[in-house]
Design a protein around this motif. Structure first.
Motif, PDB file in Angstrom:
ATOM      1  N   LEU A  75      17.303  -7.946 -10.398  1.00 15.37           N
ATOM      2  CA  LEU A  75      16.966  -7.614  -9.402  1.00 15.37           C
ATOM      3  C   LEU A  75      18.651  -6.886  -9.948  1.00 15.37           C
ATOM      4  CD1 LEU A  75      17.136  -9.500  -6.029  1.00 15.37           C
ATOM      5  CD2 LEU A  75      15.179  -8.319  -7.361  1.00 15.37           C
ATOM      6  N   GLY A  76      19.277  -6.945 -11.088  1.00 16.77           N
ATOM      7  CA  GLY A  76      20.159  -5.900 -11.502  1.00 16.77           C
ATOM      8  C   GLY A  76      21.043  -5.647 -10.999  1.00 16.77           C
ATOM      9  N   LEU A  77      21.332  -6.995  -9.725  1.00 14.20           N
ATOM     10  CA  LEU A  77      22.168  -6.545  -9.000  1.00 14.20           C
ATOM     11  C   LEU A  77      24.108  -6.439  -9.344  1.00 14.20           C
ATOM     12  CD1 LEU A  77      20.701  -9.468  -6.688  1.00 14.20           C
ATOM     13  CD2 LEU A  77      21.226  -6.513  -5.661  1.00 14.20           C
ATOM     14  N   GLU A  78      23.809  -7.183 -10.848  1.00 14.03           N
ATOM     15  CA  GLU A  78      25.390  -7.039 -10.864  1.00 14.03           C
ATOM     16  C   GLU A  78      26.258  -5.642 -11.549  1.00 14.03           C
ATOM     17  OE1 GLU A  78      28.206 -10.243 -12.873  1.00 14.03           O
ATOM     18  OE2 GLU A  78      26.256 -10.564 -11.406  1.00 14.03           O
ATOM     19  N   THR A  79      25.882  -5.039 -11.606  1.00 15.68           N
ATOM     20  CA  THR A  79      26.506  -3.898 -11.927  1.00 15.68           C
ATOM     21  C   THR A  79      26.804  -2.736 -10.942  1.00 15.68           C
ATOM     22  OG1 THR A  79      24.843  -2.725 -12.911  1.00 15.68           O
ATOM     23  CG2 THR A  79      25.832  -3.813 -14.580  1.00 15.68           C
ATOM     24  N   VAL A  80      26.077  -3.522  -9.717  1.00 15.15           N
ATOM     25  CA  VAL A  80      26.864  -2.301  -8.242  1.00 15.15           C
ATOM     26  C   VAL A  80      27.092  -3.109  -7.675  1.00 15.15           C
ATOM     27  CG1 VAL A  80      25.292  -0.796  -9.094  1.00 15.15           C
ATOM     28  CG2 VAL A  80      24.326  -2.749  -7.605  1.00 15.15           C
ATOM     29  N   TRP A  81      27.010  -4.762  -7.219  1.00 16.50           N
ATOM     30  CA  TRP A  81      26.978  -5.543  -5.908  1.00 16.50           C
ATOM     31  C   TRP A  81      28.845  -5.460  -5.561  1.00 16.50           C
ATOM     32  CZ3 TRP A  81      23.706  -6.812  -2.818  1.00 16.50           C
ATOM     33  CH2 TRP A  81      24.585  -7.639  -1.599  1.00 16.50           C
ATOM     34  N   LYS A  82      29.636  -5.412  -6.427  1.00 16.39           N
ATOM     35  CA  LYS A  82      30.856  -5.719  -6.634  1.00 16.39           C
ATOM     36  C   LYS A  82      31.667  -4.169  -6.509  1.00 16.39           C
ATOM     37  CE  LYS A  82      31.012  -9.603  -9.778  1.00 16.39           C
ATOM     38  NZ  LYS A  82      31.020 -10.019 -11.186  1.00 16.39           N
ATOM     39  N   SER A  83      30.676  -3.235  -7.200  1.00  7.93           N
ATOM     40  CA  SER A  83      31.363  -2.092  -6.980  1.00  7.93           C
ATOM     41  C   SER A  83      31.326  -1.360  -5.429  1.00  7.93           C
ATOM     42  CB  SER A  83      30.975  -1.294  -8.274  1.00  7.93           C
ATOM     43  OG  SER A  83      31.390  -1.792  -8.941  1.00  7.93           O
ATOM     44  N   TYR A  84      30.502  -1.399  -4.850  1.00  6.26           N
ATOM     45  CA  TYR A  84      30.006  -0.283  -4.146  1.00  6.26           C
ATOM     46  C   TYR A  84      29.774  -1.099  -2.894  1.00  6.26           C
ATOM     47  CZ  TYR A  84      29.946   2.959  -7.855  1.00  6.26           C
ATOM     48  OH  TYR A  84      30.454   3.378  -8.830  1.00  6.26           O
ATOM     49  N   ASP A  85      29.823  -0.718  -1.477  1.00 10.28           N
ATOM     50  CA  ASP A  85      29.355  -0.895  -0.586  1.00 10.28           C
ATOM     51  C   ASP A  85      27.674  -0.727   0.157  1.00 10.28           C
ATOM     52  OD1 ASP A  85      29.455   1.597   0.257  1.00 10.28           O
ATOM     53  OD2 ASP A  85      31.088   1.357   1.670  1.00 10.28           O
ATOM     54  N   THR A  86      26.704   0.533  -0.189  1.00  8.77           N
ATOM     55  CA  THR A  86      25.663   0.394   0.039  1.00  8.77           C
ATOM     56  C   THR A  86      24.526  -0.257  -1.054  1.00  8.77           C
ATOM     57  OG1 THR A  86      26.658   1.451   1.724  1.00  8.77           O
ATOM     58  CG2 THR A  86      23.844   1.453   1.524  1.00  8.77           C
ATOM     59  N   ILE A  87      24.024  -1.160  -0.841  1.00  8.80           N
ATOM     60  CA  ILE A  87      22.641  -1.215  -2.026  1.00  8.80           C
ATOM     61  C   ILE A  87      21.464  -1.375  -1.866  1.00  8.80           C
ATOM     62  CG2 ILE A  87      22.513  -3.205  -3.986  1.00  8.80           C
ATOM     63  CD1 ILE A  87      25.289  -2.481  -3.871  1.00  8.80           C
ATOM     64  N   LEU A  88      20.650  -0.301  -2.595  1.00  5.94           N
ATOM     65  CA  LEU A  88      19.369  -0.695  -2.220  1.00  5.94           C
ATOM     66  C   LEU A  88      18.946  -1.582  -2.878  1.00  5.94           C
ATOM     67  CD1 LEU A  88      18.937   3.051  -1.405  1.00  5.94           C
ATOM     68  CD2 LEU A  88      19.558   1.709   0.237  1.00  5.94           C
ATOM     69  N   VAL A  89      17.961  -2.357  -3.017  1.00 10.50           N
ATOM     70  CA  VAL A  89      16.814  -2.876  -3.632  1.00 10.50           C
ATOM     71  C   VAL A  89      15.467  -2.856  -3.810  1.00 10.50           C
ATOM     72  CG1 VAL A  89      16.597  -5.179  -4.636  1.00 10.50           C
ATOM     73  CG2 VAL A  89      19.156  -4.706  -3.667  1.00 10.50           C
ATOM     74  N   SER A  90      14.796  -2.592  -5.359  1.00  9.86           N
ATOM     75  CA  SER A  90      13.634  -2.803  -5.061  1.00  9.86           C
ATOM     76  C   SER A  90      13.052  -3.532  -6.163  1.00  9.86           C
ATOM     77  CB  SER A  90      13.458  -1.466  -6.018  1.00  9.86           C
ATOM     78  OG  SER A  90      11.970  -0.908  -5.665  1.00  9.86           O
ATOM     79  N   ASP A  91      12.392  -4.183  -5.890  1.00 15.57           N
ATOM     80  CA  ASP A  91      11.859  -5.204  -6.663  1.00 15.57           C
ATOM     81  C   ASP A  91      10.761  -5.302  -6.686  1.00 15.57           C
ATOM     82  OD1 ASP A  91      12.055  -8.264  -7.503  1.00 15.57           O
ATOM     83  OD2 ASP A  91      11.939  -8.898  -5.930  1.00 15.57           O
ATOM     84  N   GLY A  92      10.016  -5.161  -8.331  1.00 15.75           N
ATOM     85  CA  GLY A  92       8.684  -4.937  -8.420  1.00 15.75           C
ATOM     86  C   GLY A  92       8.287  -6.334  -8.806  1.00 15.75           C
ATOM     87  N   GLY A  93       9.097  -7.408  -9.036  1.00 20.73           N
ATOM     88  CA  GLY A  93       8.921  -8.788  -9.616  1.00 20.73           C
ATOM     89  C   GLY A  93       7.838  -9.267  -9.423  1.00 20.73           C
ATOM     90  N   GLY A  94       7.284 -10.140 -10.225  1.00 24.12           N
ATOM     91  CA  GLY A  94       6.058 -11.376  -9.754  1.00 24.12           C
ATOM     92  C   GLY A  94       6.383 -12.276  -9.247  1.00 24.12           C
ATOM     93  N   ALA A  95       5.477 -13.461  -8.976  1.00 19.95           N
ATOM     94  CA  ALA A  95       5.497 -14.549  -8.738  1.00 19.95           C
ATOM     95  C   ALA A  95       5.152 -15.347 -10.024  1.00 19.95           C
ATOM     96  CB  ALA A  95       5.440 -15.133  -7.947  1.00 19.95           C
ATOM     97  N   THR A  96       5.227 -16.684 -10.713  1.00 22.42           N
ATOM     98  CA  THR A  96       4.547 -17.672 -11.163  1.00 22.42           C
ATOM     99  C   THR A  96       3.719 -17.878 -10.144  1.00 22.42           C
ATOM    100  OG1 THR A  96       6.139 -17.554 -12.106  1.00 22.42           O
ATOM    101  CG2 THR A  96       4.589 -19.192 -12.249  1.00 22.42           C
ATOM    102  N   ALA A  97       2.109 -18.184 -10.519  1.00 23.16           N
ATOM    103  CA  ALA A  97       0.942 -18.247 -10.197  1.00 23.16           C
ATOM    104  C   ALA A  97       0.539 -19.990 -10.329  1.00 23.16           C
ATOM    105  CB  ALA A  97      -0.977 -17.409 -10.586  1.00 23.16           C
ATOM    106  N   ASP A  98      -0.403 -20.360  -9.331  1.00 25.43           N
ATOM    107  CA  ASP A  98      -0.339 -21.756  -9.031  1.00 25.43           C
ATOM    108  C   ASP A  98      -1.379 -21.557 -10.277  1.00 25.43           C
ATOM    109  OD1 ASP A  98       0.613 -22.313  -6.767  1.00 25.43           O
ATOM    110  OD2 ASP A  98      -0.860 -21.971  -5.750  1.00 25.43           O
ATOM    111  N   GLU A  99      -1.255 -22.947 -10.848  1.00 26.90           N
ATOM    112  CA  GLU A  99      -1.882 -23.814 -12.382  1.00 26.90           C
ATOM    113  C   GLU A  99      -3.094 -24.836 -11.775  1.00 26.90           C
ATOM    114  OE1 GLU A  99      -3.980 -23.674 -15.125  1.00 26.90           O
ATOM    115  OE2 GLU A  99      -3.412 -21.957 -14.800  1.00 26.90           O
ATOM    116  N   PRO A 100      -3.700 -25.252 -11.620  1.00 22.70           N
ATOM    117  CA  PRO A 100      -4.229 -26.997 -11.816  1.00 22.70           C
ATOM    118  C   PRO A 100      -3.916 -27.041 -12.624  1.00 22.70           C
ATOM    119  CG  PRO A 100      -5.734 -25.033 -11.244  1.00 22.70           C
ATOM    120  CD  PRO A 100      -5.025 -24.200 -11.555  1.00 22.70           C
ATOM    121  N   ARG A 101      -4.513 -26.891 -13.953  1.00 24.43           N
ATOM    122  CA  ARG A 101      -4.622 -27.712 -14.945  1.00 24.43           C
ATOM    123  C   ARG A 101      -3.116 -27.010 -16.320  1.00 24.43           C
ATOM    124  NH1 ARG A 101      -9.453 -27.511 -13.692  1.00 24.43           N
ATOM    125  NH2 ARG A 101     -10.254 -30.318 -13.114  1.00 24.43           N
TER     126      ARG A 101
END
Length: 409
Positions: free
Chosen positions: A264-290
Motif C-alpha cells: 500500500l506504500g504506507l511506510e514512508t508516510v504513516w509515521k510522518s503525517y496525520d492525514t493519510i489517503l490510501v488508494s488500493d489497486g491491488g487485486g486478490a488471488t483467485a480461487d484455483e480448483p486444481r
C-alpha cells in the motif's frame, strides 16, 4: 490523533499498519499534512490510480489546503507526500515528473492533466512490455528483465529524466518511489533528496534515472525481478550509516517490487503525517480448483497467497487506525463495494461489475480502450465516494464518469 502513553503503546503499535523500528520515537506525534499512498497492481493499479488522481484534481486536492474533518477537527491541510509502489509508481512517477508543467487555475485544478498525465498513461496501458522484457532479459547476456522494463518506461514516459526532475519540497509534494531490498529486507526509497534504506544509508541528491527507479519499484517477482543498481560506495553519506554501509551493500544493490514489503506504500508516510489517503489497486488471488503440482507454478501461487494475506492485514489495520482516530483520512480499494460508504449521491457502480474490473490480471500487458476507461471510471467514482464520506463532506458532487459512455461495466 489519539493520545499515546507508555501504558497503551504496545496495543497502539500492534494495530497500526507499519513496523516501528528501534530508531523511531513512537511518542512523537505525526506532522500536519496529507500523504497519498498508491498501491501496486500492474496496469490495473496504474489506471485505477489515474482515476483517483483525476477526481482529486477536480476537487482541488492535489495542491490547495483543505479542511480535514473527523472525530477531531484538525483544520487546514495540504498534500505533502506521494508514496508509491509497483504499478502505482508508474502513475506517481509521471505525475511527479510533470508536476512543474501542470497549470493550476484559481480553484487549484490542473487544467492540463489530460495531455500531461492521462494521455501518456493510457498510451502506456496500450502497450505490452512484460513479455518482451522477460524474453530479452533471459535470452540476451548483456541485459536483464528489469533493465528492459526500465527501457520501456524511458521510451514511453520518462525519457532520460532523473530523480532530480521531481519537484522540490518547496514546489510540491515529495514523491517517494519504493522498492524492496532483497539484501536488507526493508524498503529502499527513491526520492529527489535521497535514495537508500535505513540499514545501509543514503545517497544525497541522487541522479539515478526515474525510469530505473520505477522499474525497480515494479520488479514483480519472480519474472521481473531483481533490479540491480551498480553504485559507488563513496556516494553514500557516512552520517547516515545504518550498520551495513559497506560493500556489496553499497556497490551492488539488488531490489524487487516495493509491494513485497509494503503493497500500500504506507511506510514512508504513516509515521510522518496525520492525514493519510490510501488508494488500493491491488487485486486478490483467485480461487484455483486444481492448483498445479509443478514446483515453479506452485511457488508462484504461494507468493501470491502470501501477498494477498499481508495486503488484507494491512488494509484492516489502516481502517482500524482511522476508527481509533490514530490517523485521519480514508481508504478506497478496487475491490471496495461502493455501497459500503452509504452515500446516496455516489456514482452508480454495481459491485459485480467493479469486482470484475478488480480481477484484471496483474500484468504490464496491453488493455483494450474500453477496459482502460472502465478502470479509470471506477477509480474516479470510489475516490469521490471515499473523500466525500470521510474527508470533505461538503465537496461538490461529480457531474458524471470521466468516460460516461462505458460506465464500469
Amino acid at each position: 490523533m489519539a493520545n499515546i502513553s507508555p501504558g497503551n503503546l504496545d496495543a497502539t503499535k500492534n494495530v497500526q499498519p507499519v513496523r516501528f523500528l528501534e530508531t523511531d520515537d513512537p511518542f512523537k506525534p505525526p506532522q500536519p499534512g496529507i500523504g497519498l499512498c498508491l498501491s501496486g497492481g500492474g496496469y490495473r493499479a496504474m489506471l485505477f490510480h489515474l482515476g483517483a488522481i483525476w477526481r482529486l484534481n477536480e476537487l482541488g486536492l492535489l495542491r490547495k489546503e483543505i479542511i480535514v474533518s473527523g472525530a477531531e477537527a484538525i483544520g487546514p491541510q495540504h498534500l505533502v507526500r506521494v508514496s508509491s509502489v509497483s504499478g502505482g509508481s508508474i502513475t506517481a512517477g509521471l505525475l511527479g515528473l510533470k508536476w512543474q508543467s501542470l497549470t493550476f487555475d484559481g480553484a487549484n485544478v490542473a487544467t492540463n492533466l489530460g495531455p500531461m498525465i492521462i494521455k501518456p498513461i493510457r498510451a502506456m496501458a496500450s502497450t505490452t512490455i512484460d513479455v518482451w522484457a522477460i524474453l530479452k532479459g533471459k535470452l540476451l547476456p548483456w541485459t536483464n528483465v528489469a533493465r528492459e522494463i526500465a527501457a520501456d518506461y524511458r521510451k514511453h514516459l520518462f525519457r532520460n529524466a532523473t530523480l532530480q526532475a521531481l519537484p522540490a519540497d518547496s514546489d510540491g509534494p515529495r514523491f517517494v518511489i519504493n522498492a524492496t531490498s532483497l539484501q536488507t529486507k526493508v524498503l529502499w526509497r527513491f526520492s529527489k533528496p535521497f535514495m537508500g534504506d535505513y540499514r545501509v544509508g543514503l545517497i544525497r541528491n541522487p541522479t539515478l534515472e526515474l525510469a530505473t527507479a520505477v522499474a525497480a519499484s515494479s520488479a514483480f517477482p519472480p519474472l521481473l525481478s531483481p533490479a540491480q543498481l551498480k553504485l559507488r560506495p563513496a556516494d553514500f553519506d557516512p552520517t547516515t550509516e545504518g550498520g551495513l554501509q559497506f560493500e556489496p551493500y553499497t556497490s551492488d544493490v539488488r531490489l524487487t517490487d516495493g509491494g513485497v514489503y509494503d503493497n500500500l506504500g504506507l511506510e514512508t508516510v504513516w509515521k510522518s503525517y496525520d492525514t493519510i489517503l490510501v488508494s488500493d489497486g491491488g487485486g486478490a488471488t483467485a480461487d484455483e480448483p486444481r492448483p498445479s503440482a509443478e514446483w515453479l507454478k506452485q511457488a508462484y501461487r504461494v507468493v501470491n497467497l502470501l501477498d494477498n494475506q499481508v495486503g488484507s492485514l494491512r488494509k484492516r489495520q489502516v481502517v482500524g487506525s482511522y476508527q481509533m482516530n490514530l490517523r485521519h483520512g480514508t481508504y478506497w480499494g478496487i475491490r471496495t463495494n461502493i455501497l459500503d460508504y452509504k452515500l446516496p449521491t455516489a456514482l452508480p457502480c454495481p459491485f459485480d461489475q467493479t469486482l470484475a474490473l478488480s480481477n484484471t490480471p496483474t500484468r504490464l500487458k496491453k488493455l483494450d480502450p474500453v477496459l482502460q476507461e472502465r478502470i479509470i471510471n471506477w477509480g474516479y467514482a470510489v475516490t469521490d465516494a471515499a473523500i466525500r464520506k470521510h474527508v470533505t463532506p461538503a465537496a461538490p458532487l461529480p457531474i458524471a464518469f470521466p468516460y460516461p459512455a462505458v460506465g464500469v461495466g
